[in-house]
Design a protein around this motif. Structure first.
Motif: not given
Length: 492
Positions: A313-327, A396-403
């Motif tokens: 899982e990517i922690p707080d995925l849906d929240e990040f998608l909102v918080d990083t939107s720059q349109y 995301i990169l932390k998730v990749m490293d952890q696993h």
């Protein structure tokens, strides 16, 4: 000479071999594609993927045939390869409208860098393809061209914003096509139309001469019927361009050999991949359940090809998608910059175009960005979203490293291509697409066909890598494709 080589589902290498063996000519191939455009796009099912065809295409074909006849050598790695180009990528021989009726008749003074590189490699640019006004939708409607149909299921959307490019390649109206991808505008239509679509690390392919929505996030990428064809085009268009400040990324991602050579034996053996389970939709929605089932099958295909696949899982995925939107912060400025840089368009502004009603009225994101700030920095959330984006990438990169992961995978969207009636359920910013993950974390990604739902609607998965790992990622995508083989021509 009339072609003895049918163009339907032909690969780039098969086409080049046919030229080498003199079994066909570029003119014959271009004529056959033009005939298919007339038969399938302008009549028959009326796919409506093509905005304009080039009056120079046959002349270009004759030049290539004459050159080959004299030298016996192909003009380049794309000799006689027929390419359709999204209509927000500048071409000197066809108008570029960005899908907006306000730009009708605009003929650029020079080709976009990506187009110039295609021509230098021997390609024939046959057509410009449809997109929603200024690339502001996941769906296909446009004030210039109206509705584009999905070749696999005519009452479903082909996806946006590279709608026409995807529909054209899926229906074999061109060998390959170019699109642009800010939030998923190559990968989402690739998924909806049973194609491969590449989003590179931003900057690896220069955007000079191209319209974009968010400058630091946008890319140019190929849509094709196979990973090899997509990477063959990518090899030509990638590389440093002094006109694009972001293209320094090309020097950081460049493989030791070509991108095509980096495909190697097209294997995922020993590769460790994380299936992002919180990027799956709700099993309570039968549409999401169908996508989830195909995604799980894709994971099994990867395992069968020798990869290790683990659930993450990517922690707080849906929240990040909102918080990083720059349109809303960036797109008004970036569209206006495209207009200002072109003398014939320099008096136009996107807010005025919308105020005058010169756009397709279902484009809610275009309406929203037209009332955004003229300067992104004046948006109070602009800087905070940059900080959130940096944190998102690190998470995301932390998730990749952890696993111990080499790549991530998940469905390109959480539902299949919606019907034209279903589209009304969402705005652009609420549509359940996962393509935003790689886009807003600035990661490279490849969409690859994962099969069809029971209703015959295509679904695609994404493989996502670390920044600048484009070449490795392409090889893994080819390995999955070799194992799964889910590309099928539509019945038209």
């Amino acid at each position: 000479m009339s072609t003895s080589v049918p163009v339907q589902e032909i690969s780039i290498q098969e086409l080049l071999q046919a030229y080498r063996e003199r079994r066909t000519t570029v003119r014959a191939v271009v004529e056959e594609y033009l005939g298919r455009i007339e038969k399938l796009d302008r009549s028959g099912p009326g796919l409506n993927s093509i905005v304009a065809t080039s009056e120079e295409a046959l002349t270009r074909a004759d030049e290539l045939d004459a050159r080959f006849g004299e030298s016996g050598e192909l003009a380049g790695p794309l000799h006689g390869v027929v390419v359709a180009v999204k209509d927000n990528i500048d071409t000197v021989d066809m108008d570029t409208t960005c899908g907006s009726e306000a730009l009708r008749g605009h003929r650029p003074e020079r080709d976009a860098v990506a187009v110039a590189r295609l021509r230098a490699a021997g390609a024939v640019i046959i057509a410009k393809t449809a997109l929603p006004d200024f690339a502001t939708s996941w769906f296909s409607y446009s004030s210039v061209s109206g509705e584009t149909l999905n070749p696999h299921c005519l009452d479903h959307d082909p996806g946006g914003s590279s709608s026409g490019s995807a529909a054209a390649v899926a229906a074999n109206l061109a060998t390959v096509a170019l699109g642009t991808d800010c939030g998923g505008s190559v990968r989402l239509p690739a998924s909806f139309c049973n194609l491969v679509g590449i989003r590179s690390t931003p900057g690896v392919v220069p955007r000079t001469g191209t319209g974009f929505l968010v400058e630091f996030q946008d890319t140019v990428g190929p849509l094709a019927r196979s990973v090899e064809d997509a990477v063959t085009v990518f090899d030509v268009i990638a590389g440093y361009d002094e006109g694009d400040d972001f293209s320094v990324a090309a020097t950081m991602a460049r493989p030791a050999v070509s991108y095509v050579a980096s495909l190697g034996d097209r294997s995922v053996a020993g590769v460790r991949i994380g299936l992002v389970t919180n990027a799956l939709g709700s099993e309570a929605d039968p549409r999401s359940a169908a996508v989830n089932a195909l995604t799980r099958r894709a994971a099994e295909d990867l395992r069968a090809a020798g990869a290790e696949v683990v659930d993450v899982e990517i922690p707080d995925l849906d929240e990040f998608l909102v918080d990083t939107s720059q349109y809303i912060a960036c797109s008004r400025h970036d569209i206006d910059l495209y207009l200002k840089q072109r003398p014939a368009l320099s008096s136009l502004r996107v807010a005025d175009i919308v105020a005058r009603g010169r756009y397709h009225r279902e484009l809610d994101l275009l309406e929203a960005v037209s009332s955004g700030p003229e300067a992104p920095e004046s948006d109070p959330d602009y800087t905070g979203r940059f900080v959130a984006r940096d944190r998102f990438t690190r998470v995301i990169l932390k998730v990749m490293d952890q696993h111990g992961l080499d790549a991530l995978t998940y469905p390109a969207t959480r539902i299949p291509a919606p019907s034209n009636e279903e589209r009304k359920e969402w705005t652009v910013l609420t549509f359940p697409t996962n393509t935003l993950i790689a886009s807003q974390a600035l990661l490279p990604s490849v969409a690859v066909p994962a099969g069809f739902t029971d209703a015959g609607v295509p679904v695609g998965i994404e493989l996502v890598g670390r920044p600048y790992s484009d070449a490795e990622l392409f090889g893994w995508a080819a390995g999955y494709e070799k194992q799964s083989r889910h590309r099928h021509a539509p019945t038209l």
